[in-house]
Design a protein around this motif. Sequence first.
Motif: not given
Length: 252
Positions: A21-26, A71-74, A97-101, A126-127
């Motif tokens: 979780s580099p940006t903290g969401t996970g 980029a659509n993957g892990v 977790v993904y950026g709502s895209v 998937a959230l």
Amino acid sequence: MAEGAGAAIGPTVAEGLWYFSPTGTGRAVAEGLEERFPGLTLHGLTTPEERAGAPRPEAGDRGTLIFPVYANGVPELLLDWLEELPVRPVRWVLIAVYGSVNRGQALEECARAVTEKGGTVVGAAALPGPHCYDCVPGVPKRTNAWDWLALEAFYRDVKERERGICLPPPGAHVPQRLMAWLCAPPPKRGAGCTGCGSCAAVCPTGGRGCIRCGACARACPTGAKRLVFRTPLPLWYIRRGMAEEKTAFFQK
């Protein structure tokens, strides 16, 4: 050899939860689950030091893996860590977790990785949430407004499950390193940098390459570290994707 090879296996972690979780969401999801399910043991996988020191699951353990969609993957760094796991029958719950895209094929790709190591996927989710590039001007900001009642019910149902679920095999997608290069150059230090080291402390690669995760730009206390798109196309794509309401996906 993949990163972290030779790390100690570590003690049994019967109900372990690992998160990249580099940006903290996970991490927020992981901490929320830990609060609701006190038996969980959390292990970060974001930095090289965390990945090298994280214990590996033992045969028969229940594991949860939380990760962002890149980029659509892990994330490739997480795939490297999974590749190092010994072949053991572990029951996995996968949460992307993904950026709502677009959640892409991350769950399917991760399922393939863990089953190749003898694991069984007993649940997948998937959230939608904040985009890792919301530090870039123009990218809409989202909050971690998940339906915790639905997530808690899903997790309670699947974490004790023995029977696996079936996810389709992942298809091809643009390699992450190429997508990162096309999207933006590595963030650079600008005026106002104090040399505090906050950016280096959160870098998932340890400063050896850039995956364009945006963690350094978020961590910079002065705003001197900035991520800038190469062209208007990434911003257009993100804004178009985030304009459509997304809901959580659960499979159990």
